[in-house]
Design an enzyme around this catalytic site. Structure first.
Site: not given
Length: 513
Positions: A194, A322, A419
């Site tokens: 990230s 995600e 995610h």
């Protein structure tokens, strides 16, 4: 510099490095050193300054506890964790080594945690490097860097991208000290997820980071990079929450917790500023790296296309779903309306109305929620990650691409391959920390087997540059899929790839007057 290590009585490993001696602990066969300062505390006259090298100390310093985290935003209670910690040694490293001081010359993996450039601390249980170091035969390093306004706010009188400068300083510490811990300074791999992956991509583009690492792993790269004007306007709004100007003189008088709270306040009402701040206001993203013309000259995609990372081997990828995590956090699972989907397509699809048409034509059977998640996933993480691999390959560099398609079993499978799911799998910490909710209370054999495969791929890449599948090229576009049954296939998100193939992920501007 002299670096030595020993095992004093009580099996407490001791290392003498550049600034002084440190004594750690031994946990499950791995030597662990926590909370070693790599820079002076960025407080007082050093607040908002570039990191300064740590002065040395006499005697042996205990290295058994994580250093205090930097001031944090309030997401997931991170601000409370930061405020409860004692001390202002925000900039510290932690080391896990299977064989310190023996001259083993092990590969080194340096982790950069994510958190939207707003939160993040190396002491979270999900980032414990013991399993990765022990099973992979690598030295693992984690560290803190400044986030939020302290690290990424555009403050007049201060260098931009202070959080990135902290990361460079941590890598310089690794270069100068890691041999004492059994690592090879010429075989350093940076890896992050990230905002940590965005940081990895940025380090590839930064001249001052050149030569500090040989390989890079970027897991879910965010595509947001700010212009100085956008960053300055957001910082002005943050300072205005306190009745101040965004200058070193004004903000250095503010307690760090109050400053973080001001950033949270602006982040919570960014939707009011969409006409001025554009896409990041729709997503409430107040901080990102700034293309300032000094530390960072161009975006990573531009830098790699120009050959900046040609000599660094790259492993990059994303998860299939995600956006699903954020849809769940926002309480929108099963609730996305046609209007919300249409707005998302208009705002985030490439080319405005043309992007809307491409998504509707490309995914004719998709309902509102699927379209909403597709365009958010593509804009923020999936396509930036793909384009980073493509830029590297186009410039003659080596890149390996992957996609995590295994659905998380937690919460009845509602999260999909969301995610952050890759983090516990790579570290092998399936039953601890916040990501554990994705895996479930009792990690399955399937989860453990997948974690073992991913960990083996990451450590093999750190060791010799080959994670176990072919390098990506723009003809075959081969990708490793991580699932119950792993497979190497052409890139599976072909429709999205075509929709975004001409997009350049430019610097995000200030769009209002």
């Amino acid at each position: 510099m002299t670096v030595v290590a020993s095992e004093p009585s009580g099996s407490q490993p001791e290392v003498r490095a550049a600034a002084g001696a440190v004594r750690g602990s031994r946990e499950a066969g791995v030597a662990v050193f926590r909370g070693i300062p790599f820079a002076e505390p960025p407080v007082g006259s050093l607040r908002f300054a570039a990191p300064r090298p740590m002065r040395g100390w006499d005697g042996v310093r205990a290295a058994v506890s994580y250093g205090p985290p930097p001031p944090q935003g309030g997401h997931f209670g991170m601000d409370a964790l930061a405020q409860d910690a004692e001390g202002d040694d925000w900039l510290t490293v932690n080391v896990w080594s299977p064989d310190p001081g023996s001259g083993a010359g092990l590969p080194v993996m340096v982790w950069i945690q994510g958190g939207a450039y707003t939160i993040g601390m190396s002491g979270l249980p999900e980032y414990d490097g013991g399993c990765l170091a022990r099973d992979g035969g690598v030295v693992v390093v984690t560290f803190n860097y400044r986030v939020g306004l302290e690290g990424f706010g555009q403050v007049e009188g201060a260098p931009a991208n202070r959080g990135l400068l902290d990361q460079v300083a941590a890598l310089e510490w690794v270069r100068d000290n890691i041999r004492a811990f059994g690592g090879d300074p010429d075989r350093v791999t940076v890896f992050g997820q990230s905002a940590g992956a965005g940081s990895v991509a940025t380090l590839l583009a930064m001249e001052r980071a050149a030569g500090l690492f040989r390989r890079a792993v970027a897991q879910s790269v965010p595509g947001t990079f700010f212009s100085p004007e956008l960053a300055a306007d957001i910082a002005t709004s943050c300072a205005a929450e306190l009745g101040l100007r965004p200058t070193v003189a004004d903000l250095s008088t503010v307690a760090p917790a109050r400053l973080s709270a001001a950033g949270d306040s602006v982040g919570a009402k960014m939707a009011e500023w969409t006409d001025r701040w554009g896409q990041v206001a729709h997503r409430s993203i107040p901080f990102s790296p700034v293309v300032d013309g000094d530390a960072l000259l161009v975006t990573p995609w531009r830098a790699l296309a120009d050959g900046a990372g040609r000599d660094v081997e790259l492993l990059v990828g994303h998860t299939r779903d995600e956006q699903r995590l954020f849809t769940a956090i926002e309480g929108l699972l099963g609730q996305v309306t046609q209007e919300q989907a249409a707005t998302a397509l208009q705002v985030f699809g490439p080319g405005g109305q043309d992007g809307v048409r491409r998504y509707l034509d490309g995914f004719p059977d998709a309902g509102p929620e699927e379209l909403y998640e597709l365009v958010h996933s593509d804009w923020l993480f999936r396509m930036p990650s793909l384009h980073l691999a493509q830029a590297q390959a186009d410039a003659g560099g080596r890149a390996h691409l992957y996609e995590l398609t295994w659905s998380a079993p937690g919460m009845g499978g509602a999260f999909g391959a969301c995610h952050g799911l890759d983090v516990p799998l790579v570290f092998g910490n399936l039953d601890r920390g916040q990501p554990a909710v994705l895996i479930g209370e009792e990690p399955s054999r399937e989860a453990a087997a997948l974690a073992t495969r991913m960990r083996a791929a990451w450590t093999a890449f750190a060791d010799h540059g080959d994670p176990g599948w072919p390098a990506y090229d723009t003809e075959q576009r081969l990708v490793q899929l991580f699932d119950t049954r792993p497979a190497v296939t052409p890139y599976p998100e072909e429709t999205s790839r075509r929709i975004w193939q001409d997009h350049t992920f430019p610097v995000l501007p200030l769009i209002g007057p």
